[in-house]
Design a protein around this motif. Structure first.
Motif, PDB file in Angstrom:
ATOM      1  N   LYS A 130       0.632  -0.920  -0.060  1.00 33.78           N
ATOM      2  CA  LYS A 130       0.317   0.294   0.348  1.00 33.78           C
ATOM      3  C   LYS A 130       1.176   0.816   0.145  1.00 33.78           C
ATOM      4  O   LYS A 130       0.316   2.241  -0.442  1.00 33.78           O
ATOM      5  N   VAL A 131       1.707   1.226   1.097  1.00 29.84           N
ATOM      6  CA  VAL A 131       2.718   2.322   1.120  1.00 29.84           C
ATOM      7  C   VAL A 131       3.526   2.997  -0.629  1.00 29.84           C
ATOM      8  O   VAL A 131       3.409   3.727  -0.927  1.00 29.84           O
ATOM      9  N   PHE A 132       4.052   1.419  -1.280  1.00 27.98           N
ATOM     10  CA  PHE A 132       4.417   1.724  -2.140  1.00 27.98           C
ATOM     11  C   PHE A 132       3.234   1.724  -3.309  1.00 27.98           C
ATOM     12  O   PHE A 132       3.805   2.975  -4.796  1.00 27.98           O
ATOM     13  N   SER A 133       2.565   2.265  -3.515  1.00 28.67           N
ATOM     14  CA  SER A 133       1.248   2.292  -3.701  1.00 28.67           C
ATOM     15  C   SER A 133       0.958   3.742  -3.938  1.00 28.67           C
ATOM     16  O   SER A 133       0.407   4.637  -5.673  1.00 28.67           O
ATOM     17  N   VAL A 134       1.083   4.212  -3.101  1.00 28.82           N
ATOM     18  CA  VAL A 134       1.043   5.794  -2.724  1.00 28.82           C
ATOM     19  C   VAL A 134       1.892   7.297  -3.104  1.00 28.82           C
ATOM     20  O   VAL A 134       1.937   8.211  -3.277  1.00 28.82           O
ATOM     21  N   ILE A 135       2.715   6.049  -2.430  1.00 32.96           N
ATOM     22  CA  ILE A 135       4.065   7.288  -2.456  1.00 32.96           C
ATOM     23  C   ILE A 135       4.631   7.498  -3.160  1.00 32.96           C
ATOM     24  O   ILE A 135       4.067   7.208  -4.610  1.00 32.96           O
ATOM     25  N   ARG A 136       5.063   9.550  -3.686  1.00 34.32           N
ATOM     26  CA  ARG A 136       5.129   9.369  -4.635  1.00 34.32           C
ATOM     27  C   ARG A 136       7.222   9.981  -4.522  1.00 34.32           C
ATOM     28  O   ARG A 136       7.510  11.166  -3.399  1.00 34.32           O
ATOM     29  N   VAL A 137       7.633   9.538  -5.152  1.00 32.73           N
ATOM     30  CA  VAL A 137       8.980   9.826  -5.481  1.00 32.73           C
ATOM     31  C   VAL A 137       9.703  11.149  -5.140  1.00 32.73           C
ATOM     32  O   VAL A 137      10.113  12.135  -4.412  1.00 32.73           O
ATOM     33  N   GLU A 138       8.997  11.904  -5.951  1.00 34.11           N
ATOM     34  CA  GLU A 138       9.067  13.679  -5.989  1.00 34.11           C
ATOM     35  C   GLU A 138       8.752  14.580  -4.900  1.00 34.11           C
ATOM     36  O   GLU A 138       9.251  15.064  -4.394  1.00 34.11           O
ATOM     37  N   GLU A 139       7.848  13.893  -3.764  1.00 34.40           N
ATOM     38  CA  GLU A 139       6.801  14.489  -2.972  1.00 34.40           C
ATOM     39  C   GLU A 139       8.350  14.176  -1.981  1.00 34.40           C
ATOM     40  O   GLU A 139       8.573  15.572  -1.298  1.00 34.40           O
ATOM     41  N   ILE A 140       8.461  12.598  -1.516  1.00 37.22           N
ATOM     42  CA  ILE A 140       9.362  12.466  -0.207  1.00 37.22           C
ATOM     43  C   ILE A 140      10.836  14.052  -0.351  1.00 37.22           C
ATOM     44  O   ILE A 140      11.402  14.234   0.330  1.00 37.22           O
ATOM     45  N   ILE A 141      11.158  13.843  -1.899  1.00 40.42           N
ATOM     46  CA  ILE A 141      12.574  13.908  -2.062  1.00 40.42           C
ATOM     47  C   ILE A 141      12.572  15.657  -1.728  1.00 40.42           C
ATOM     48  O   ILE A 141      13.255  15.978  -1.960  1.00 40.42           O
ATOM     49  N   GLY A 142      11.307  16.395  -2.345  1.00 33.71           N
ATOM     50  CA  GLY A 142      10.907  17.427  -3.122  1.00 33.71           C
ATOM     51  C   GLY A 142      11.246  18.244  -1.771  1.00 33.71           C
ATOM     52  O   GLY A 142      11.728  19.135  -1.449  1.00 33.71           O
TER      53      GLY A 142
END
Length: 638
Positions: A9-21
């Protein structure tokens, strides 16, 4: 243990650009984003984030992977900690499966984990003491309300209170099962020599938790409220295994998004300055927590913006400290403006006197560049003394020498020339002198080179073409694993096969052993997938709890550059995916050649040890013949 369903579920919703941003200032570059590496100093961005593939790659250090692996790298999280952090950010409830801890797992709970945990326990304790006890409400909470702080702001910064009882927290933590050793190492408790009775470091003070970039409590600042006590007004946590004051900025966790959004960081002196500006609606603000600004702190800001406005209250000590901060910020390539508040005001008092719009406009309009700021301060001190005036100008040029960009330096010198009526040439000459002095200081401070140690044996390092080609084949499986190829058999009859199946069939020929341990892991997973009728390509591996594998996948799936769109100029290039059948055929045959060369060399090594080596010679001849046939197929000119 976190359930597989939660991880998916985490990997389905996580956005790498939001986390790293939240950690790196990213700018759009084609379909990807680019930014400066958070792991290494660089001037040209080489950090690439792919929203479509949900991976990142830092080409300056070679690191890469998923949003989870980034959190592990930047925050030193464990895999479960990174998952919990991401789940909390996206509002995902963590489901856990029951698993009895083994002795090995218990032993793996490191001192660092315990330090984080004891600070979390202390943070909750201090807040509970302030809200749930009569003493806390009458002293701690009353103080913050006297400073006109709203309830939401007090809770936002998790402010608290440490009671008068000298061992209140120490006794509480010992009862919870925390050891004297970890309490001492955390700096929360002090144990006199040869005594098992500890006392609280922060007793009878209001508490300001100091958070990491991601929000974990690293340490505390504490303010005494009594005026008749001969002790420091503010007391901070000592250096510990998790708290290094030179690498932390107070308020950065609460301010990072606003700093990035406004492309500006306001730098203030104290905890209350940060909190008061937040209450006034101005959130892009941090403090160096009463310490001199450090290079590590500047790099934290630079991840989010290159623009800094320093806010000072105008006292002499603060002004002198600002000169050093300005030079350090300039040397890191930052754009600096400085604001002095009116006499008697600091960011805290000023923001309480005026509405948000007035404060914002005041900061925007009254902040000056560092040349105007230093000129006003130094020339006021110089008065009519020509020698002091010359020294003041020399001091300003000294700051210009810290500017790393040559064009900016020239613009600044022209400004100084215009302001003081001096020739540009004389200023450039002075700049040259200041740069020479700086270089000499750097050379004198630089560690002396150590004598080289003599290395016994050969130290020749060469690229192994067999491993290079193996890497390419694994990369092709990760990128195009489920791609269907149309091939012809020995009777020229067409058949279809996936990229994964064709490359695995090639590896299985002649008993080839995978050379790289990481590739062995990936191929083992791919084979397990085939046994269960599943083709496991690139994205499958991103959810595995293996940093090496996710790094390898990022390498395979992400390129440092994107091709421009040349079609508008009627220039067309074939894309790699259009040439997959040809590329795989070519790489397989090249890999086969290098494996043949390896087998020939291995056989040659055994010749001397064999009494009768006729059979080995015959094998070498047959392999050489095979190599020649492959060379002919590759159209080599020998």
């Amino acid at each position: 243990m976190i359930s597989k369903e939660t991880i998916d579920k985490v990997f389905s919703v996580i956005r790498v650009e939001e986390i790293i941003g939240e950690y790196v200032q990213l700018k759009r570059a084609g379909s990807n984003f680019k930014g400066l590496s958070p792991f290494q100093d660089e001037k040209t961005p080489s950090f690439v984030v792919s929203p479509s593939k949900q991976i990142w790659k830092d080409f300056s250090t070679g690191k890469g992977g998923t949003a989870i692996s980034f959190l592990m790298e930047i925050e030193n999280f464990t895999y479960p900690e990174a998952l919990r952090h991401a789940a909390k950010k996206y509002g995902i409830e963590i489901e856990e499966t029951q698993a009895e801890q083994t002795e090995e797992q218990k032993a793996a709970q490191t001192e660092q984990d315990l330090l984080y945990k004891i600070h979390e326990v202390a943070n909750n304790f201090f807040q509970e003491q302030m809200y749930d006890t009569e003493e806390g409400q009458n002293i701690g909470l009353a103080y913050f309300r006297e400073r006109e702080l709203r309830e939401d702001i007090i809770r936002k910064f998790q402010l608290g209170y440490s009671p008068e009882q000298k061992n209140a927290f120490t006794a509480y933590a010992l009862e919870k099962g925390y050891s004297k050793d970890i309490l001492e190492k955390s700096g929360l408790s002090i144990f006199p020599e040869n005594s098992s009775n500890g006392i609280d470091r922060f007793r009878e003070r209001v508490i300001f938790p100091i958070h990491s970039f991601s929000g974990r409590v690293l340490g505390f600042g504490a303010r005494i409220l009594k005026n008749n006590v001969k002790t420091a007004k503010y007391l901070n946590s000592p250096e510990t295994g998790i708290y290094h004051k030179s690498s932390v900025l107070y308020g950065l966790n609460q301010s990072k998004q606003s700093i990035s959004r406004n492309n500006l960081c306001l730098l203030v002196e104290g905890y209350m300055d940060v909190i008061a500006l937040h209450q006034a609606g101005i959130e892009n603000v941090v403090s160096s927590s009463g310490t001199s600004l450090t290079t590590e702190q500047i790099k934290l800001i630079k991840r989010l913006t290159e623009n800094v406005t320093i806010l000072f209250d105008g006292d002499a000590a603060g002004i002198k400290a600002s000169f050093r901060s300005i030079d350090m910020l300039l040397s890191e390539g930052m754009n600096i403006r400085v604001l002095l508040f009116p006499d008697g005001d600091d960011p805290d008092s000023f923001s309480r006197k005026h509405p948000q719009e007035f404060v914002e406009n005041y900061i925007k309009n009254e902040a000056t560049d560092f040349i105007d700021f230093k000129a006003e301060i130094l020339l006021k001190e110089a008065g009519g003394d020509p020698i002091k005036k010359a020294e003041a100008i020399r001091d300003i040029v000294k700051s210009v020498a810290f500017v790393t960009n040559a064009l900016k330096r020239e613009v600044y010198l022209k400004e100084v020339s215009s302001k003081f009526g001096l020739s540009e040439q004389s200023l450039f000459n002075e700049l040259g002198v200041q740069k020479q002095i700086a270089q000499q200081n750097q050379r004198s401070e630089a560690p002396k080179p150590q004598p080289k140690l003599e290395v016994v044996g050969e130290t020749v390092f060469a690229v192994n073409p067999l491993i290079v080609l193996e890497e390419k084949l694994v990369e092709l499986m990760l990128k195009y694993g489920d791609h269907v190829l149309t091939r012809s058999d020995h009777e020229n009859q067409p058949y279809q096969i996936t990229v994964i199946e064709e490359i695995l069939a090639h590896f299985d020929e002649d008993g080839y052993e995978i050379q790289s341990p990481v590739n062995e892991k990936i191929i083992s997973e791919i084979k397990s997938g085939i046994e269960s009728d599943e083709l496991r390509a690139g994205k499958f591996f991103l959810t595995l709890m293996d940093e090496e594998v996710s790094d390898r996948v990022a390498d395979a799936l992400l390129e440092p550059y994107e091709n421009s769109d040349w079609s508008k100029h009627n220039i067309f290039f074939s894309k790699e995916q259009e040439l997959v059948p040809k590329i795989i055929e070519d790489v397989i045959i090249r890999h086969k050649r290098e494996f043949t060369v390896k087998m020939i060399n291995d056989l040659k090594d055994t010749l001397k040890a064999e009494a009768d080596n006729t059979e080995t010679y015959m094998k070498i001849l047959r392999l050489n013949q095979l190599k020649n046939e492959i060379d002919e197929a590759l159209h080599r000119i020998l």
